[in-house]
Design a protein around this motif. Structure first.
Motif, PDB file in Angstrom:
ATOM      1  N   PHE A 473      37.799  56.535  44.273  1.00 31.19           N
ATOM      2  CA  PHE A 473      38.685  56.032  43.223  1.00 31.19           C
ATOM      3  C   PHE A 473      38.786  54.508  43.292  1.00 31.19           C
ATOM      4  CE2 PHE A 473      40.129  60.445  43.575  1.00 31.19           C
ATOM      5  CZ  PHE A 473      40.240  60.807  42.241  1.00 31.19           C
ATOM      6  N   GLN A 474      38.880  53.950  44.509  1.00 30.64           N
ATOM      7  CA  GLN A 474      38.954  52.502  44.648  1.00 30.64           C
ATOM      8  C   GLN A 474      37.654  51.845  44.191  1.00 30.64           C
ATOM      9  OE1 GLN A 474      41.691  50.375  45.859  1.00 30.64           O
ATOM     10  NE2 GLN A 474      40.257  49.153  44.664  1.00 30.64           N
ATOM     11  N   THR A 475      36.530  52.470  44.526  1.00 32.87           N
ATOM     12  CA  THR A 475      35.228  51.911  44.147  1.00 32.87           C
ATOM     13  C   THR A 475      35.063  51.852  42.635  1.00 32.87           C
ATOM     14  OG1 THR A 475      34.207  52.704  46.186  1.00 32.87           O
ATOM     15  CG2 THR A 475      32.736  52.220  44.348  1.00 32.87           C
ATOM     16  N   VAL A 476      35.310  52.973  41.964  1.00 37.26           N
ATOM     17  CA  VAL A 476      35.101  52.988  40.511  1.00 37.26           C
ATOM     18  C   VAL A 476      36.162  52.149  39.799  1.00 37.26           C
ATOM     19  CG1 VAL A 476      33.873  55.181  40.480  1.00 37.26           C
ATOM     20  CG2 VAL A 476      36.364  55.179  40.293  1.00 37.26           C
ATOM     21  N   LEU A 477      37.345  51.998  40.402  1.00 39.68           N
ATOM     22  CA  LEU A 477      38.351  51.111  39.814  1.00 39.68           C
ATOM     23  C   LEU A 477      37.855  49.673  39.806  1.00 39.68           C
ATOM     24  CD1 LEU A 477      41.189  50.437  38.751  1.00 39.68           C
ATOM     25  CD2 LEU A 477      41.968  50.343  41.121  1.00 39.68           C
ATOM     26  N   THR A 478      37.278  49.229  40.929  1.00 40.06           N
ATOM     27  CA  THR A 478      36.710  47.875  40.995  1.00 40.06           C
ATOM     28  C   THR A 478      35.595  47.712  39.971  1.00 40.06           C
ATOM     29  OG1 THR A 478      37.224  47.784  43.359  1.00 40.06           O
ATOM     30  CG2 THR A 478      35.624  46.190  42.517  1.00 40.06           C
ATOM     31  N   GLU A 479      34.742  48.726  39.868  1.00 46.99           N
ATOM     32  CA  GLU A 479      33.646  48.666  38.899  1.00 46.99           C
ATOM     33  C   GLU A 479      34.166  48.636  37.469  1.00 46.99           C
ATOM     34  OE1 GLU A 479      31.283  52.034  39.744  1.00 46.99           O
ATOM     35  OE2 GLU A 479      30.595  51.313  41.683  1.00 46.99           O
TER      36      GLU A 479
END
Length: 779
Positions: A473-479
Motif C-alpha cells: 500500500f505504501q509503495t503504490v501510494l508513492t507511485e
C-alpha cells in the motif's frame, strides 16, 4: 406461490427469443414441471422441522470445517450464499417495517436483547430454507435466475403477510399494542468516568454552505485557537480523523477489548504520517503483467525497511485461506465481466458486488476463530459498504475500489493499528484516490481515461502482492502521487496548459528573486542613486528573469538587458567632466528604448513604464550635479563582467528557502487561461498556513472569486509550495501564493469538497450503525 411460478415459466416459454435462450427456457420449463411439487413438499417439511427443532445452520460443511480438515470453499457454495443473500434483502426491503415491530414485540415478550441469528422469524433463515429445498429438489441456479423476479416478489409478499398476521395476533393477545422504539435504541455506556458517552454519529454543527462542502466552522476556529493558545497545529480534516478514530477505539474497548488500541497520533508535520516512501524493490518479485510493479516512478526513494514497526499478529490459517479464496473468486468474476458479460453496466456490477460481499462476509465470519477476527471482518465490510455507496465516486471507479476489500481485510487482520491510525498506508491510498475522483461530477468521462487506468493498475498491484502487508500500500501510494504530478503536467488536457504557465511564473519569480539578491550584493559598495538602485531591484531583476526564461541566459537579448543595466549604473553615477556628460547624452536615447522594451517584455503597462522612466530621468539629472566621486572605469568593467556571468553566481533552485517577503505582487503574470489571486481574505493564522501547506494535488474545492463560485481541482504545487495552481473543469487556471490561499481558506472563499477523508467518513457511518446494533460486531 407455486401456481404463480408455473404461470411465469409457461409465459416465458411462449415468448419469442433467440434459439439458445429459447432452449434454456424449455429446459427450465421441463425442470420446473418435474421438480416444482418436490420443492413445495421439501420447503413445507423444512419449515415444519425448523418450527419444532430450530432452523440450525444448513450451510455447507465447508463453511464450518475445522482447521485440521481445511478445504477451499467451492464456488457453488459462494453462489448459493449470494442467491440467499439477495432473496433475504428483497424480502426485508418490503417487510422491514413489519419485521421491526414483530422483533420488538418478541423482545418484550421473551425478555431477550434480540432475536437469535437462526430464529425462524429472520428473513435470511427463511431464504436459506427456500434455497436448500430448491437445490435438494433438483432445480438449478440457472432456473432460479430465470424466475428470480417472481420468486423475490412472491417470497416478499409471503413474508410480509406472515409478519403482518403475527403482529396482528400478538396485538390481540395484548403484547405491545403501541410499539415504542426508544427503550430498544442501544446507547453506549459511559467510559473513562464521563457522565455521558460521546455520540458516535456525525456531530451536529452549523449548516454547510455551497451544497454541503464547507468544513465545520467550529473545527476551523479550533484549529486556529490551537496555535494561538500554544497547542499543536491541527487542520479540520486531521482533527476530525483523530476524533473518529478515538470514538472507534472506545467502541472496540467496550465490545472487543482484544482489538482495541490507543489511537496513534500522526507524527508528520501538518497531520501527515511519518512513514517514509517504499521502493518497488521492497516487494517480492511477481509475474509480469498488469499486476506487476513495473511502470512509472521506478526511482521512488526510501525503502520499505524504513517504515515504523507496527504491532502485527497472524490471522488464523482458516481465515487466511478463506480470504485468499474470496479474493480469487472476486477476481475471477471481475475477469468474466470484463471479457464475457461486457454488457453489464457499472451500476449493475456494483449491485452484484454488494450482494456478493454480503455473502462473502458471512463465509469469512464462519472461518474466523476469534471475536477480534469476526469484528475486523464486520468493520471492514461496513467501511466498504459506505465507500461503495458514495455517489460522488463514479460507479466505474467504485467497482475498482470494491476489489480492495479483501486486501484491506487481510492487512486489518494482521495489523490492528489499521483501526487506530488514520495515517495507515491502506487508508491513505483509498483516501488519496478518492479525493481525486470525488469532485462535483460523477461522470467517468470528466475524470479521464489515464486516471482510471492508473487506479486500475494500483488495485491490480495490491492484489498481486497479498503477503506484503502495508508495504504494498505504501509503495503504490508513492507511485500514485508521482503519477498525479506527471498526469496533470503532461496528460490532462484541461490542466497541462495552466501547469505550464504556472511553472513559467515560478521559474520567472525564482530567477527574479535570485537576481535581486545578487544585484544587491554587487551594488552594496557601488555609489548609485537610490532611484536607480530601486529600479534595478524591483523592475530590472524581473526583466532579466523574463528574458532569461524566454530566450535563455546566454541569448543576445538577455545579454543586451544586462548591458543596459551596466549602462544605467554608469549613466547614473556622478559626471564631473564635459566628455562624460556628452557621452551620457549620446547613450541615453538607445538606453531608454532598451529599458522600455525590457519593461514591455515583463508585462508593464505604458503608464507604469512612463512612471519609471520619469524617475530615472530625475536620477540621471541629479547625476550631472552630483559632488560624489565617479565610479572608476575598472570597477565598471568588473561590474559588467559580473553581470554577464550572473547565472553562475545564482544559488540552485532547490537549495535554501525563498524569503516570502521577497515574493512580490504576481498580478502582472495574468494572461489568457491563468488568473493570479492578488487580493481577498485577511492575514491568515499559523493554523491556516499549515492547512494550506497540507492540501494535496488532485483534491477538489469550491472557489468563490471574482463573482464566480465554481469547482476547482488542485493540479500543481511549486517546488517550495509557495505557488499553488487550481484549474476549473473548463480549463481556467487560478494561481495562489501560499499566504493568499491560507487567507481564502480562513475566509471560507475556498472550501474543500470533502469535509473529511473517504475512509474517515466511512468509519463514521460504520460507527453510526454500530451504535444502533453493536452486537453485529461479534455476530
Amino acid at each position: 406461490m407455486v401456481a404463480i411460478l408455473t404461470t411465469a415459466v409457461q409465459d416465458q416459454l411462449a415468448q419469442p427469443a433467440e434459439h439458445s435462450l429459447q432452449m434454456a427456457r424449455r429446459d427450465a420449463f421441463e425442470a420446473w414441471q418435474r421438480s416444482s411439487t418436490p420443492w413445495h413438499a421439501r420447503l413445507g417439511k423444512s419449515l415444519r422441522h425448523a418450527y419444532h427443532h430450530g432452523a440450525g445452520d444448513s450451510r455447507s460443511a465447508s463453511l464450518s470445517s475445522r482447521p485440521q480438515n481445511l478445504t477451499l470453499v467451492s464456488d457453488d457454495t459462494i453462489e448459493r450464499e449470494i442467491i440467499a443473500s439477495r432473496l433475504a434483502l428483497a424480502m426485508m426491503d418490503k417487510a422491514s417495517w413489519e419485521f421491526s415491530d414483530l422483533r420488538n414485540r418478541m423482545q418484550s415478550l421473551e425478555r431477550i436483547d434480540d432475536l437469535p441469528q437462526q430464529d425462524l422469524l429472520r428473513a435470511q433463515v427463511l431464504a436459506r430454507l427456500v434455497l436448500d429445498a430448491w437445490f435438494e429438489a433438483g432445480l438449478s441456479s440457472s432456473v432460479w435466475q430465470m424466475l428470480q423476479r417472481w420468486l423475490h416478489h412472491e417470497c416478499s409478499q409471503l413474508l410480509n403477510e406472515a409478519y403482518h398476521e403475527a403482529n396482528h395476533w400478538l396485538i390481540q393477545q395484548g403484547v405491545m399494542p403501541e410499539v415504542d422504539l426508544r427503550p430498544f435504541i442501544r446507547r453506549n455506556a459511559p467510559a473513562g468516568g464521563m457522565t455521558q458517552a460521546a455520540p458516535l454519529g456525525p456531530a451536529p454543527g452549523p449548516a454547510h454552505v455551497h451544497g454541503g462542502i464547507a468544513p465545520q466552522a467550529g473545527q476551523i476556529a479550533a484549529a486556529g485557537a490551537g496555535v494561538q493558545g500554544g497547542g499543536p497545529v491541527g487542520t479540520p480534516a486531521s482533527q476530525s480523523a483523530q476524533q473518529v478514530m478515538a470514538q472507534l477505539q472506545r467502541v472496540l474497548a467496550r465490545h472487543v477489548p482484544e482489538l482495541a488500541q490507543q489511537p496513534v497520533a500522526p507524527t508528520r508535520s501538518g497531520g501527515m504520517p511519518a512513514a517514509g516512501p517504499a521502493t518497488r524493490s521492497g516487494l517480492p518479485a511477481a509475474p509480469a503483467g498488469p499486476g506487476t510493479l513495473s511502470g512509472q516512478a521506478s526511482h521512488a526513494g526510501g525503502g520499505v525497511g524504513q517504515l515504523g514497526g507496527p504491532s502485527t499478529r497472524a490471522g488464523s490459517p482458516r481465515l487466511n485461506a478463506a480470504i485468499n479464496h474470496a479474493q480469487e473468486a472476486v477476481q475471477r468474476r471481475a475477469d468474466k465481466v470484463a471479457t464475457v458479460d461486457q454488457q453489464l453496466t457499472a451500476p449493475q456490477a456494483l449491485d452484484e458486488i454488494r450482494q456478493r460481499n454480503q455473502a462473502l462476509k458471512q463465509v469469512l465470519k464462519n472461518a474466523a476463530d476469534t471475536p477480534a477476527e469476526r469484528a475486523t471482518i464486520e468493520l471492514v465490510a461496513l467501511l466498504f459498504q459506505a465507500i461503495l455507496q458514495e455517489e460522488r465516486i463514479p460507479p466505474a471507479i467504485r467497482v475498482w475500489f470494491a476489489r480492495l476489500q479483501m486486501p484491506v481485510l487481510r492487512v486489518a487482520v494482521s495489523e490492528p493499528d489499521f483501526f487506530a491510525a488514520d495515517d495507515h498506508p491502506a487508508r491513505r491510498l483509498i483516501d488519496r484516490m478518492g479525493s481525486c475522483v470525488m469532485g462535483f461530477s460523477t461522470s467517468t468521462a470528466e475524470i479521464g481515461d489515464a486516471l482510471e487506468r492508473e487506479i486500475k493498475r494500483v488495485v491490480q498491484v495490491v492484489e498481486a502482492y497479498p503477503d506484503t502487508g502495508r508495504r504494498v500500500f505504501q509503495t503504490v501510494l508513492t507511485e500514485f502521487e508521482k503519477f498525479l504530478d506527471h498526469y496533470f503536467e503532461q496528460e490532462n488536457e484541461v490542466s497541462k496548459k495552466g501547469v505550464s504557465l504556472a511553472q513559467q511564473v515560478e521559474q520567472r519569480e525564482t530567477l527574479a528573486i535570485q537576481y535581486t539578491i545578487e544585484l544587491r550584493k554587487m551594488l552594496s559598495e557601488v555609489p548609485v542613486q537610490d532611484g536607480v538602485r530601486d529600479f534595478l531591484f524591483q523592475v530590472w531583476a524581473d526583466v532579466l528573469a523574463v528574458t532569461g526564461v524566454r530566450y535563455g541566459p546566454q541569448a543576445e537579448q538577455t545579454k543586451a538587458m544586462k548591458r543596459a543595466a551596466a549602462d544605467l549604473i554608469w549613466s547614473a553615477s556622478a559626471k564631473v567632466s564635459r566628455e562624460d556628460r556628452a557621452e551620457v547624452i549620446r547613450r541615453l536615447p538607445p538606453l531608454l528604448k532598451t529599458l522600455r522594451d525590457g519593461m514591455g517584455h515583463a508585462g508593464l503597462t505604458h503608464e507604469r513604464q512612463d512612471e519609471h522612466i520619469r524617475s530615472l530621468n530625475n536620477a540621471l539629472a541629479a547625476a550631472f550635479t552630483a559632488k560624489t566621486a565617479a565610479i572608476p572605469r575598472e570597477r565598471l568593467d568588473d561590474l559588467m563582467s559580473q553581470l554577464e556571468t550572473l547565472e553562475a553566481m545564482l544559488p540552485s533552485p532547490d537549495s535554501g528557502e525563498i524569503n516570502e517577503t521577497l515574493v512580490r505582487d504576481l498580478s502582472s503574470h495574468e494572461c489568457e487561461g491563468l488568473e493570479v489571486v492578488a487580493e481577498g481574505g485577511a492575514a491568515p493564522t499559523t493554523a491556516m498556513l499549515a492547512w494550506a501547506r497540507e492540501l494535496q494535488v488532485g483534491s477538489w474545492y469550491m472557489l468563490d472569486y471574482r463573482g464566480r463560485v465554481e469547482p476547482v481541482q488542485l493540479v500543481w504545487r511549486g517546488l517550495r509550495h509557495h505557488l499553488i495552481l487550481f484549474v476549473s473543469p473548463q480549463g481556467r487556471g487560478v494561481l495562489f501564493q501560499l499566504s493568499r490561499l491560507a487567507a481564502f481558506l480562513q475566509a471560507g472563499l475556498m472550501l474543500p469538497a470533502q469535509d473529511e477523508s473517504l475512509t474517515v467518513k466511512a468509519t463514521r457511518n460504520a460507527l453510526a450503525k454500530l451504535e444502533v446494533d453493536p452486537t453485529r460486531l461479534l455476530a
